[in-house]
Design a protein around this motif. Structure first.
Motif, PDB file in Angstrom:
ATOM      1  N   ALA A  19       0.829  -1.210   0.000  1.00 25.47           N
ATOM      2  CA  ALA A  19       0.000   0.000   0.000  1.00 25.47           C
ATOM      3  C   ALA A  19       0.865   1.263   0.000  1.00 25.47           C
ATOM      4  CB  ALA A  19      -0.936  -0.009   1.206  1.00 25.47           C
ATOM      5  N   ASP A  20       2.018   1.229   0.692  1.00 31.59           N
ATOM      6  CA  ASP A  20       2.940   2.372   0.677  1.00 31.59           C
ATOM      7  C   ASP A  20       3.417   2.648  -0.743  1.00 31.59           C
ATOM      8  OD1 ASP A  20       2.845   2.643   3.476  1.00 31.59           O
ATOM      9  OD2 ASP A  20       4.622   1.370   3.763  1.00 31.59           O
ATOM     10  N   VAL A  21       3.791   1.586  -1.439  1.00 29.16           N
ATOM     11  CA  VAL A  21       4.275   1.731  -2.812  1.00 29.16           C
ATOM     12  C   VAL A  21       3.141   2.210  -3.714  1.00 29.16           C
ATOM     13  CG1 VAL A  21       5.369   0.571  -4.770  1.00 29.16           C
ATOM     14  CG2 VAL A  21       6.028  -0.046  -2.444  1.00 29.16           C
ATOM     15  N   ALA A  22       1.957   1.645  -3.532  1.00 28.34           N
ATOM     16  CA  ALA A  22       0.801   2.037  -4.345  1.00 28.34           C
ATOM     17  C   ALA A  22       0.511   3.522  -4.175  1.00 28.34           C
ATOM     18  CB  ALA A  22      -0.428   1.212  -3.956  1.00 28.34           C
ATOM     19  N   ARG A  23       0.513   4.011  -2.942  1.00 28.37           N
ATOM     20  CA  ARG A  23       0.265   5.436  -2.687  1.00 28.37           C
ATOM     21  C   ARG A  23       1.302   6.305  -3.393  1.00 28.37           C
ATOM     22  NH1 ARG A  23      -1.527   3.555   2.209  1.00 28.37           N
ATOM     23  NH2 ARG A  23       0.518   3.589   3.171  1.00 28.37           N
ATOM     24  N   PHE A  24       2.562   5.911  -3.313  1.00 32.98           N
ATOM     25  CA  PHE A  24       3.640   6.659  -3.951  1.00 32.98           C
ATOM     26  C   PHE A  24       3.448   6.721  -5.458  1.00 32.98           C
ATOM     27  CE2 PHE A  24       7.976   7.487  -5.377  1.00 32.98           C
ATOM     28  CZ  PHE A  24       8.424   8.405  -4.441  1.00 32.98           C
ATOM     29  N   MET A  25       2.900   5.642  -6.018  1.00 38.57           N
ATOM     30  CA  MET A  25       2.670   5.568  -7.462  1.00 38.57           C
ATOM     31  C   MET A  25       1.345   6.203  -7.874  1.00 38.57           C
ATOM     32  SD  MET A  25       3.952   1.650  -8.040  1.00 38.57           S
ATOM     33  CE  MET A  25       4.103   1.595  -9.805  1.00 38.57           C
ATOM     34  N   ASP A  45       8.380   0.989 -12.504  1.00 39.97           N
ATOM     35  CA  ASP A  45       7.887   0.385 -11.262  1.00 39.97           C
ATOM     36  C   ASP A  45       9.058  -0.057 -10.381  1.00 39.97           C
ATOM     37  OD1 ASP A  45       5.267   0.664 -12.206  1.00 39.97           O
ATOM     38  OD2 ASP A  45       5.120  -1.436 -12.839  1.00 39.97           O
ATOM     39  N   LEU A  46      10.040  -0.702 -10.974  1.00 38.07           N
ATOM     40  CA  LEU A  46      11.181  -1.203 -10.201  1.00 38.07           C
ATOM     41  C   LEU A  46      11.988  -0.052  -9.606  1.00 38.07           C
ATOM     42  CD1 LEU A  46      12.303  -4.152 -12.490  1.00 38.07           C
ATOM     43  CD2 LEU A  46      10.823  -4.210 -10.467  1.00 38.07           C
ATOM     44  N   ILE A  47      12.111   1.042 -10.349  1.00 39.65           N
ATOM     45  CA  ILE A  47      12.795   2.227  -9.820  1.00 39.65           C
ATOM     46  C   ILE A  47      12.011   2.775  -8.634  1.00 39.65           C
ATOM     47  CG2 ILE A  47      13.471   4.609 -10.315  1.00 39.65           C
ATOM     48  CD1 ILE A  47      13.923   3.664 -13.262  1.00 39.65           C
ATOM     49  N   ILE A  48      10.696   2.805  -8.747  1.00 36.76           N
ATOM     50  CA  ILE A  48       9.856   3.303  -7.654  1.00 36.76           C
ATOM     51  C   ILE A  48      10.001   2.423  -6.414  1.00 36.76           C
ATOM     52  CG2 ILE A  48       7.463   3.636  -6.919  1.00 36.76           C
ATOM     53  CD1 ILE A  48       6.954   4.581  -9.875  1.00 36.76           C
ATOM     54  N   ASP A  70      17.489   6.058 -10.801  1.00 32.72           N
ATOM     55  CA  ASP A  70      16.826   6.733  -9.689  1.00 32.72           C
ATOM     56  C   ASP A  70      15.587   7.460 -10.195  1.00 32.72           C
ATOM     57  OD1 ASP A  70      17.643   9.208 -10.805  1.00 32.72           O
ATOM     58  OD2 ASP A  70      19.453   9.235  -9.585  1.00 32.72           O
ATOM     59  N   ALA A  71      14.968   8.247  -9.322  1.00 30.03           N
ATOM     60  CA  ALA A  71      13.701   8.899  -9.651  1.00 30.03           C
ATOM     61  C   ALA A  71      13.796   9.791 -10.883  1.00 30.03           C
ATOM     62  CB  ALA A  71      13.201   9.706  -8.459  1.00 30.03           C
ATOM     63  N   SER A  72      14.970  10.317 -11.183  1.00 31.05           N
ATOM     64  CA  SER A  72      15.105  11.176 -12.362  1.00 31.05           C
ATOM     65  C   SER A  72      14.934  10.396 -13.666  1.00 31.05           C
ATOM     66  CB  SER A  72      16.463  11.886 -12.360  1.00 31.05           C
ATOM     67  OG  SER A  72      17.514  10.964 -12.551  1.00 31.05           O
ATOM     68  N   ASP A  73      14.992   9.074 -13.592  1.00 31.00           N
ATOM     69  CA  ASP A  73      14.827   8.235 -14.780  1.00 31.00           C
ATOM     70  C   ASP A  73      13.376   7.831 -15.030  1.00 31.00           C
ATOM     71  OD1 ASP A  73      17.650   7.967 -15.459  1.00 31.00           O
ATOM     72  OD2 ASP A  73      17.789   6.788 -13.612  1.00 31.00           O
ATOM     73  N   ILE A  74      12.484   8.195 -14.131  1.00 30.05           N
ATOM     74  CA  ILE A  74      11.074   7.809 -14.246  1.00 30.05           C
ATOM     75  C   ILE A  74      10.362   8.778 -15.172  1.00 30.05           C
ATOM     76  CG2 ILE A  74       8.908   7.484 -12.994  1.00 30.05           C
ATOM     77  CD1 ILE A  74      10.634   6.736 -10.566  1.00 30.05           C
ATOM     78  N   ARG A  75       9.547   8.237 -16.077  1.00 29.52           N
ATOM     79  CA  ARG A  75       8.873   9.049 -17.096  1.00 29.52           C
ATOM     80  C   ARG A  75       7.598   9.702 -16.588  1.00 29.52           C
ATOM     81  NH1 ARG A  75       8.982   4.126 -21.079  1.00 29.52           N
ATOM     82  NH2 ARG A  75       7.955   3.443 -19.220  1.00 29.52           N
ATOM     83  N   ARG A  76       6.974   9.155 -15.560  1.00 31.28           N
ATOM     84  CA  ARG A  76       5.693   9.717 -15.106  1.00 31.28           C
ATOM     85  C   ARG A  76       5.873  10.498 -13.801  1.00 31.28           C
ATOM     86  NH1 ARG A  76       4.498   3.850 -14.267  1.00 31.28           N
ATOM     87  NH2 ARG A  76       4.882   3.460 -12.079  1.00 31.28           N
ATOM     88  N   LYS A  77       4.911  11.330 -13.517  1.00 31.71           N
ATOM     89  CA  LYS A  77       4.926  12.090 -12.265  1.00 31.71           C
ATOM     90  C   LYS A  77       4.558  11.168 -11.104  1.00 31.71           C
ATOM     91  CE  LYS A  77       4.842  16.454 -14.015  1.00 31.71           C
ATOM     92  NZ  LYS A  77       5.881  17.358 -13.855  1.00 31.71           N
ATOM     93  N   LEU A  78       5.182  11.417  -9.965  1.00 38.05           N
ATOM     94  CA  LEU A  78       4.938  10.604  -8.790  1.00 38.05           C
ATOM     95  C   LEU A  78       4.250  11.397  -7.695  1.00 38.05           C
ATOM     96  CD1 LEU A  78       8.416   8.888  -8.529  1.00 38.05           C
ATOM     97  CD2 LEU A  78       6.334   7.951  -9.500  1.00 38.05           C
ATOM     98  N   LYS A  79       3.513  10.696  -6.849  1.00 39.14           N
ATOM     99  CA  LYS A  79       2.930  11.309  -5.660  1.00 39.14           C
ATOM    100  C   LYS A  79       3.847  10.979  -4.511  1.00 39.14           C
ATOM    101  CE  LYS A  79      -1.710  10.991  -7.287  1.00 39.14           C
ATOM    102  NZ  LYS A  79      -2.910  11.660  -6.965  1.00 39.14           N
ATOM    103  N   LYS A  80       4.359  11.997  -3.830  1.00 38.97           N
ATOM    104  CA  LYS A  80       5.273  11.739  -2.706  1.00 38.97           C
ATOM    105  C   LYS A  80       4.634  11.974  -1.390  1.00 38.97           C
ATOM    106  CE  LYS A  80       9.480  12.327  -5.192  1.00 38.97           C
ATOM    107  NZ  LYS A  80      10.804  12.759  -5.203  1.00 38.97           N
TER     108      LYS A  80
END
Length: 80
Positions: A19-25, A45-48, A70-80
């Motif tokens: 659930a922690d990972v899901a919220r972050f995503m 997903d694996l980077i997240i 790291d997070a700079s390699d992720i293409r979509r916006k994340l919820k932190k």
């Protein structure tokens, strides 16, 4: 060991919930459960997972060089 098993081990070792990972995503927990059930994860997903658990996702080459994602390699916006 399957990808799902490795991710479950990572979550267990870092006391992180799915659930922690899901919220972050920005996903519903049910959506994360579905990913684990199907066993489908993208590179993002694996980077997240690495970001949320405070770990690193990397390639280590035979000569010792390391290429880290790291997070700079992720293409979509994340919820932190």
């Amino acid at each position: 060991m399957s990808t799902v098993d490795k991710l479950n081990s990572l979550l267990h070792a870092t006391a992180t919930s799915k659930a922690d990972v899901a919220r972050f995503m920005g996903l519903a927990p049910r959506s994360m459960w579905n990913r684990f059930h199907v066993g489908y994860f993208t590179a993002d997903d694996l980077i997240i997972f690495a970001e949320v658990t405070g770990s690193k996702l990397l390639y280590e080459l035979p000569d010792g060089q390391r290429i880290e994602f790291d997070a700079s390699d992720i293409r979509r916006k994340l919820k932190k």
